[in-house]
Design a protein around this motif. Sequence first.
Motif, PDB file in Angstrom:
ATOM      1  N   PRO A  57      -3.861   8.812   2.447  1.00 36.89           N
ATOM      2  CA  PRO A  57      -3.627   7.758   3.436  1.00 36.89           C
ATOM      3  C   PRO A  57      -4.906   7.028   3.818  1.00 36.89           C
ATOM      4  CG  PRO A  57      -3.612   9.908   4.495  1.00 36.89           C
ATOM      5  CD  PRO A  57      -3.684  10.159   3.016  1.00 36.89           C
ATOM      6  N   VAL A  58      -6.041   7.655   3.555  1.00 38.04           N
ATOM      7  CA  VAL A  58      -7.350   7.036   3.789  1.00 38.04           C
ATOM      8  C   VAL A  58      -8.254   7.353   2.603  1.00 38.04           C
ATOM      9  CG1 VAL A  58      -7.080   7.381   6.283  1.00 38.04           C
ATOM     10  CG2 VAL A  58      -8.474   8.992   4.960  1.00 38.04           C
ATOM     11  N   ILE A  59      -9.354   6.626   2.529  1.00 44.43           N
ATOM     12  CA  ILE A  59     -10.372   6.874   1.504  1.00 44.43           C
ATOM     13  C   ILE A  59     -11.599   7.502   2.169  1.00 44.43           C
ATOM     14  CG2 ILE A  59     -11.904   5.852  -0.203  1.00 44.43           C
ATOM     15  CD1 ILE A  59      -9.976   3.524  -0.446  1.00 44.43           C
ATOM     16  N   PRO A  60     -11.880   8.780   1.923  1.00 47.34           N
ATOM     17  CA  PRO A  60     -13.140   9.346   2.418  1.00 47.34           C
ATOM     18  C   PRO A  60     -14.320   8.610   1.779  1.00 47.34           C
ATOM     19  CG  PRO A  60     -11.634  11.082   1.689  1.00 47.34           C
ATOM     20  CD  PRO A  60     -11.077   9.771   1.195  1.00 47.34           C
ATOM     21  N   LEU A  61     -15.302   8.243   2.579  1.00 44.85           N
ATOM     22  CA  LEU A  61     -16.454   7.498   2.058  1.00 44.85           C
ATOM     23  C   LEU A  61     -17.764   8.241   2.241  1.00 44.85           C
ATOM     24  CD1 LEU A  61     -15.612   3.842   3.196  1.00 44.85           C
ATOM     25  CD2 LEU A  61     -15.398   4.813   0.889  1.00 44.85           C
ATOM     26  N   ARG A  62     -18.090   8.591   3.508  1.00 44.87           N
ATOM     27  CA  ARG A  62     -19.408   9.170   3.766  1.00 44.87           C
ATOM     28  C   ARG A  62     -19.348  10.153   4.925  1.00 44.87           C
ATOM     29  NH1 ARG A  62     -19.660   3.970   3.582  1.00 44.87           N
ATOM     30  NH2 ARG A  62     -19.807   3.828   5.840  1.00 44.87           N
ATOM     31  N   ASN A  63     -20.241  11.128   4.857  1.00 50.15           N
ATOM     32  CA  ASN A  63     -20.535  11.970   6.012  1.00 50.15           C
ATOM     33  C   ASN A  63     -21.862  11.477   6.595  1.00 50.15           C
ATOM     34  OD1 ASN A  63     -18.305  13.842   5.796  1.00 50.15           O
ATOM     35  ND2 ASN A  63     -19.344  14.671   4.006  1.00 50.15           N
ATOM     36  N   PHE A 121       0.810  -1.225   0.000  1.00 51.42           N
ATOM     37  CA  PHE A 121       0.000   0.000   0.000  1.00 51.42           C
ATOM     38  C   PHE A 121       0.841   1.272   0.000  1.00 51.42           C
ATOM     39  CE2 PHE A 121      -2.746  -3.186   2.190  1.00 51.42           C
ATOM     40  CZ  PHE A 121      -3.725  -3.273   1.207  1.00 51.42           C
ATOM     41  N   GLN A 122       2.143   1.145  -0.205  1.00 53.91           N
ATOM     42  CA  GLN A 122       3.013   2.318  -0.136  1.00 53.91           C
ATOM     43  C   GLN A 122       2.975   3.160  -1.411  1.00 53.91           C
ATOM     44  OE1 GLN A 122       6.843   0.790   1.082  1.00 53.91           O
ATOM     45  NE2 GLN A 122       6.197   0.577   3.221  1.00 53.91           N
ATOM     46  N   ASP A 123       2.610   2.571  -2.520  1.00 53.97           N
ATOM     47  CA  ASP A 123       2.493   3.320  -3.774  1.00 53.97           C
ATOM     48  C   ASP A 123       1.172   4.086  -3.756  1.00 53.97           C
ATOM     49  OD1 ASP A 123       2.112   4.173  -6.470  1.00 53.97           O
ATOM     50  OD2 ASP A 123       3.373   2.536  -7.197  1.00 53.97           O
ATOM     51  N   VAL A 124       1.240   5.397  -3.863  1.00 55.79           N
ATOM     52  CA  VAL A 124       0.031   6.222  -3.784  1.00 55.79           C
ATOM     53  C   VAL A 124      -0.963   5.862  -4.878  1.00 55.79           C
ATOM     54  CG1 VAL A 124       0.929   8.127  -5.199  1.00 55.79           C
ATOM     55  CG2 VAL A 124      -0.807   8.582  -3.449  1.00 55.79           C
ATOM     56  N   ARG A 125      -0.466   5.344  -6.009  1.00 58.76           N
ATOM     57  CA  ARG A 125      -1.375   4.990  -7.104  1.00 58.76           C
ATOM     58  C   ARG A 125      -2.311   3.849  -6.700  1.00 58.76           C
ATOM     59  NH1 ARG A 125       2.857   3.831 -11.766  1.00 58.76           N
ATOM     60  NH2 ARG A 125       3.824   2.827  -9.925  1.00 58.76           N
ATOM     61  N   VAL A 126      -1.841   2.942  -5.854  1.00 57.07           N
ATOM     62  CA  VAL A 126      -2.701   1.871  -5.357  1.00 57.07           C
ATOM     63  C   VAL A 126      -3.832   2.466  -4.533  1.00 57.07           C
ATOM     64  CG1 VAL A 126      -2.805  -0.124  -3.805  1.00 57.07           C
ATOM     65  CG2 VAL A 126      -0.881   0.130  -5.388  1.00 57.07           C
ATOM     66  N   ARG A 127      -3.496   3.405  -3.685  1.00 59.07           N
ATOM     67  CA  ARG A 127      -4.507   4.028  -2.818  1.00 59.07           C
ATOM     68  C   ARG A 127      -5.495   4.857  -3.633  1.00 59.07           C
ATOM     69  NH1 ARG A 127       0.482   5.096   0.044  1.00 59.07           N
ATOM     70  NH2 ARG A 127       0.261   7.376  -0.140  1.00 59.07           N
ATOM     71  N   GLN A 128      -4.973   5.592  -4.616  1.00 65.06           N
ATOM     72  CA  GLN A 128      -5.850   6.387  -5.479  1.00 65.06           C
ATOM     73  C   GLN A 128      -6.791   5.482  -6.274  1.00 65.06           C
ATOM     74  OE1 GLN A 128      -2.784   8.342  -7.724  1.00 65.06           O
ATOM     75  NE2 GLN A 128      -2.762  10.177  -6.427  1.00 65.06           N
ATOM     76  N   THR A 155      -6.467   1.191 -14.654  1.00 61.62           N
ATOM     77  CA  THR A 155      -5.178   1.539 -15.267  1.00 61.62           C
ATOM     78  C   THR A 155      -4.128   1.832 -14.209  1.00 61.62           C
ATOM     79  OG1 THR A 155      -6.282   2.460 -17.222  1.00 61.62           O
ATOM     80  CG2 THR A 155      -4.014   3.165 -16.805  1.00 61.62           C
ATOM     81  N   LEU A 156      -4.488   2.663 -13.233  1.00 67.63           N
ATOM     82  CA  LEU A 156      -3.550   3.014 -12.162  1.00 67.63           C
ATOM     83  C   LEU A 156      -3.142   1.785 -11.361  1.00 67.63           C
ATOM     84  CD1 LEU A 156      -4.739   6.340 -10.440  1.00 67.63           C
ATOM     85  CD2 LEU A 156      -2.567   5.916 -11.598  1.00 67.63           C
ATOM     86  N   TYR A 157      -4.113   0.964 -11.042  1.00 67.77           N
ATOM     87  CA  TYR A 157      -3.856  -0.209 -10.202  1.00 67.77           C
ATOM     88  C   TYR A 157      -2.926  -1.190 -10.909  1.00 67.77           C
ATOM     89  CZ  TYR A 157      -5.091  -3.363  -6.338  1.00 67.77           C
ATOM     90  OH  TYR A 157      -5.060  -4.150  -5.221  1.00 67.77           O
TER      91      TYR A 157
END
Length: 545
Positions: free
Chosen positions: A508-514, A318-325, A377-379
Amino acid sequence: MLGKSPWKMAVGATAIALLAAGCGSGDSDESSGTSNTVVIGIAEPQHLIPSNTTESNGAEVLNSLFYPLVDFDAKNNPTPVAAESITADKTNTTWTVKLKPGFTFHNGEPVIAQNYVDAWNYGAYGPNGQGGSYFFSSIAGYADLQSEDPDGEEGPKTAPDPKAKKLSGLKAVDDSTLEIKLAAPFASFASLLGYTVFYPLPKAAFSADGVIAEGFEDAIIGNGPFKMKGKWEHDAQVVVEKVADFKGQVPKVDGITWKIYQDDAAQYADLVAGNLDVQTQIPIESLASASADLGDRFQKSPNSAFQFVGFPTFQKEFQDVRVRQAISMAINRQEITDQVFLGSQTPATSFVSPVVAGYRENTCGKNCEYNPTEAKTLYTEAKGPAELKITYNADGPHKAWVDATCNQIKASLGVNCTGVGEPKFADLLTKVEKKEPVGLIRLGWLMDYPLMENYLGPLYATDGSSNYYGYSNTAFDDLVAAGRSAATPEEAIAKWQAAEDILAKDMPVIPLRNGQNVFGFSEKVTNVNVDLFQKVNLYEIEVVS
């Protein structure tokens, strides 16, 4: 604060997941339909020592047992409660708290300034391992209470003793006056004093200087409107009763049973059956039927919940930002809020809640837009892992949305994704604190105090109390600190917004919902209100005569 069921962060700390685990609470006299007492549902708290309580279940219990220095008005401004006044010098560096007279702890000890000094020193001292220690970091001398081993791994087992055991910036001038010197100016410091970790502790809490007495956590002695009746019955209940001659605002009920559940569905069944008086979050699978089941006792109100999934950035995959994006772009937030939550939550595309000053829409930008083609594509380019899992706490209503999220990720990225339920939120937090491999982490955050900074520092600062994902960015840390030191709230917000922009790049996290409060109550009670902190107003709720 991570929240139990959309978060304390909310703690938190946000929870949502259902496994058929069954109700874990015994009956009590307090549940009698004829008594002036109420029964409120929670999940098992992780802790009940105030400086170690950073999730919403424990915070709800402590809210009945303690009286804070400040509370917040309708505009989120701090107003004195146990404090007579809170003032700062011209530099916002030295703060003076005057205590209201007449308050006592439940064992009869008078509440004095030294009780705050003792409690805060205990909470701030690194080797004590308190989850809320971070919140004392603004006070001068905090750094000297921490220690690091040569490898930079904090912890009492391998680290040398800290340079000091007491905060140099904390002093009881006299019994009614507390002086707080900060390490740097903080114009909004008074807002922090409403948070759980800043409660006082009586002398009886300590068996020796800086040592909590054995058994104290199971029989907490506070300064609030209710006191413990018996002890914390783990996985069952915490029963509290009203304090006679309480000097603050007096509740209208005589007692509360905090009934502990391992399953929100079982909690809802008790609510419908009249065996529970308040459920602060109706489970997902019951939203469609709640209006018919409860009528006008099914209600909604604003809260500060921010639901998200965190990446263990200390793990190579999970260190590659593209994976997180890519994983973020693989999720259709609108579809899940519409189909799973039936519109009771809204998609989050920023890293702070809309209820705090400084919130901006869509700070996450394209990284939070559903784009399965770009995500794939990114993944692929980043060689993301072939297997993903999202671990959630099963004592909250999370299974449905975690499964739906995994299905979207599978469809978008072509990888296997599974949801894994951890029976208790407290156990999940313990695992992530130990950096055990749990995959992506379901988390939620309810504000501890109404500042934008509360959604940034605790969650993402290198030394943040709830930074469970190992994220570290010096520029981010510096901006958060600069915001605290700013001369005006407007200047502070500008710095914190710049810090949020860094999060939008690093993901570093994925925003999902308010979230919002979607709650229900029994026919036995009236005047039920749940606030921005997802807490029941314990002073207004009353039993129908």
